[in-house]
Design a protein around this motif. Structure first.
Motif, PDB file in Angstrom:
ATOM      1  N   ALA A  79       0.688  -1.255   0.023  1.00 32.34           N
ATOM      2  CA  ALA A  79      -0.063   0.077  -0.070  1.00 32.34           C
ATOM      3  C   ALA A  79       0.968   1.360  -0.053  1.00 32.34           C
ATOM      4  O   ALA A  79       2.056   1.209   0.489  1.00 32.34           O
ATOM      5  N   LEU A  80       0.491   2.318  -0.424  1.00 32.99           N
ATOM      6  CA  LEU A  80       1.038   3.585  -0.555  1.00 32.99           C
ATOM      7  C   LEU A  80       1.082   4.175   0.990  1.00 32.99           C
ATOM      8  O   LEU A  80       0.073   3.618   1.537  1.00 32.99           O
ATOM      9  N   ARG A  81       1.782   4.961   1.316  1.00 32.92           N
ATOM     10  CA  ARG A  81       1.775   5.461   2.672  1.00 32.92           C
ATOM     11  C   ARG A  81       0.538   6.715   2.549  1.00 32.92           C
ATOM     12  O   ARG A  81       0.172   6.790   3.765  1.00 32.92           O
ATOM     13  N   LYS A  82       0.850   7.249   1.653  1.00 39.85           N
ATOM     14  CA  LYS A  82      -0.229   8.519   1.447  1.00 39.85           C
ATOM     15  C   LYS A  82      -0.745   8.670   0.136  1.00 39.85           C
ATOM     16  O   LYS A  82      -0.081   8.708  -1.068  1.00 39.85           O
ATOM     17  N   LEU A  83      -1.777   9.168  -0.019  1.00 39.62           N
ATOM     18  CA  LEU A  83      -2.511   9.449  -1.149  1.00 39.62           C
ATOM     19  C   LEU A  83      -3.551  10.616  -1.029  1.00 39.62           C
ATOM     20  O   LEU A  83      -4.343  10.655  -0.173  1.00 39.62           O
ATOM     21  N   ASP A  84      -2.930  11.702  -1.648  1.00 44.43           N
ATOM     22  CA  ASP A  84      -3.739  13.200  -1.637  1.00 44.43           C
ATOM     23  C   ASP A  84      -4.407  13.215  -2.849  1.00 44.43           C
ATOM     24  O   ASP A  84      -3.625  13.657  -4.024  1.00 44.43           O
ATOM     25  N   VAL A  85      -5.537  13.318  -3.112  1.00 39.94           N
ATOM     26  CA  VAL A  85      -6.405  13.816  -4.245  1.00 39.94           C
ATOM     27  C   VAL A  85      -7.278  14.960  -3.720  1.00 39.94           C
ATOM     28  O   VAL A  85      -8.628  15.027  -4.163  1.00 39.94           O
ATOM     29  N   SER A  86      -6.888  15.806  -2.864  1.00 35.48           N
ATOM     30  CA  SER A  86      -7.514  16.847  -2.263  1.00 35.48           C
ATOM     31  C   SER A  86      -7.893  17.948  -3.410  1.00 35.48           C
ATOM     32  O   SER A  86      -7.046  18.150  -4.349  1.00 35.48           O
ATOM     33  N   ARG A  87      -8.824  18.757  -3.067  1.00 31.20           N
ATOM     34  CA  ARG A  87      -9.129  20.159  -3.974  1.00 31.20           C
ATOM     35  C   ARG A  87      -9.275  19.582  -5.382  1.00 31.20           C
ATOM     36  O   ARG A  87      -8.836  20.370  -6.371  1.00 31.20           O
ATOM     37  N   ASN A  88      -9.926  18.531  -5.764  1.00 24.71           N
ATOM     38  CA  ASN A  88     -10.277  18.177  -7.218  1.00 24.71           C
ATOM     39  C   ASN A  88     -11.747  18.378  -7.199  1.00 24.71           C
ATOM     40  O   ASN A  88     -12.537  17.970  -6.534  1.00 24.71           O
ATOM     41  N   ASN A  89     -12.303  18.517  -8.612  1.00 25.14           N
ATOM     42  CA  ASN A  89     -13.499  18.608  -8.777  1.00 25.14           C
ATOM     43  C   ASN A  89     -14.002  17.519  -9.695  1.00 25.14           C
ATOM     44  O   ASN A  89     -14.243  17.533 -10.666  1.00 25.14           O
ATOM     45  N   PHE A  90     -14.080  16.289  -8.814  1.00 22.04           N
ATOM     46  CA  PHE A  90     -14.581  14.933  -9.405  1.00 22.04           C
ATOM     47  C   PHE A  90     -15.680  14.930 -10.147  1.00 22.04           C
ATOM     48  O   PHE A  90     -16.060  13.971 -10.932  1.00 22.04           O
ATOM     49  N   GLY A  91     -16.762  15.710  -9.813  1.00 22.84           N
ATOM     50  CA  GLY A  91     -17.954  15.808 -10.207  1.00 22.84           C
ATOM     51  C   GLY A  91     -18.903  14.819  -9.938  1.00 22.84           C
ATOM     52  O   GLY A  91     -19.780  14.358 -10.810  1.00 22.84           O
ATOM     53  N   GLY A  92     -18.637  14.373  -8.651  1.00 26.20           N
ATOM     54  CA  GLY A  92     -19.683  13.292  -8.092  1.00 26.20           C
ATOM     55  C   GLY A  92     -19.014  12.421  -7.147  1.00 26.20           C
ATOM     56  O   GLY A  92     -18.246  13.081  -6.493  1.00 26.20           O
ATOM     57  N   ASN A  93     -19.646  11.208  -6.922  1.00 26.93           N
ATOM     58  CA  ASN A  93     -19.375  10.452  -5.451  1.00 26.93           C
ATOM     59  C   ASN A  93     -17.976   9.927  -5.578  1.00 26.93           C
ATOM     60  O   ASN A  93     -17.963   8.793  -6.113  1.00 26.93           O
ATOM     61  N   LEU A  94     -17.012  10.294  -5.056  1.00 24.86           N
ATOM     62  CA  LEU A  94     -15.617   9.812  -5.145  1.00 24.86           C
ATOM     63  C   LEU A  94     -15.532   8.411  -4.523  1.00 24.86           C
ATOM     64  O   LEU A  94     -14.581   7.724  -4.725  1.00 24.86           O
ATOM     65  N   LEU A  95     -16.566   8.397  -3.472  1.00 22.09           N
ATOM     66  CA  LEU A  95     -16.327   7.047  -2.580  1.00 22.09           C
ATOM     67  C   LEU A  95     -16.612   5.846  -3.217  1.00 22.09           C
ATOM     68  O   LEU A  95     -16.383   4.769  -2.811  1.00 22.09           O
TER      69      LEU A  95
END
Length: 155
Positions: A68-84
């Motif tokens: 696994a990665l230690r850290k994933l940062d996908v903050s402040r993106n406009n994914f336009g929907g339910n990222l979960l």
């Protein structure tokens, strides 16, 4: 004796505040699928051209890794929907591949059921997460309650 495969590439990749878009995510995911790549940090914050499709590429590649990665940062993106939803789909078979530190600040609009499912997925990890950042996602008290209740229901 086992032979250790040589590793390639950097341990940290920061592509913050760029315009990589979904095709850039596809390129990154192809790179991450190489078993010799032992990346620890992937930061894609402030890339407004990444949609849910791009994130699906990244999540699927991360879920299929040996470590696994230690850290994933996908903050402040406009994914336009339910990222979960794509996140849960990618990591449901092995929740231990979820990064130890996850930054989803200002990145998703999700309903209460999605927060509950996400909490249940995180609860299945064998090891606790270091940090999870969920700021500025318009999480209601009902969403938070569903997430915390599911998260605290560790098997």
């Amino acid at each position: 004796a086992f032979k250790k495969h040589p590793t390639i590439g950097p341990k940290k990749i920061c592509l913050d505040s760029n315009r990589i878009g979904d095709e850039g995510c596809r390129t990154i995911s192809e790179y991450l699928e190489d078993k010799r790549v032992e990346i620890e940090l992937l930061s894609l914050s402030d890339n407004s051209r990444i949609t849910l499709t791009g994130f699906q590429h990244i999540a699927k590649a991360l879920a299929g890794r040996r470590r696994a990665l230690r850290k994933l940062d996908v903050s402040r993106n406009n994914f336009g929907g339910n990222l979960l939803t794509p996140f849960v789909e990618a990591f449901s078979s092995d929740p231990d591949m979820i990064p130890d530190e996850l930054d989803l600040t200002s990145s998703t609009s999700a309903d209460t059921q999605s927060w509950r499912i996400f909490g249940k997925l995180l609860a299945r990890r064998r090891f606790p997460m270091t940090a999870i950042r969920l700021g500025r996602n318009s999480i209601s008290h009902i969403d938070l309650s569903a997430f915390v209740t599911a998260f605290n229901s560790r098997p």
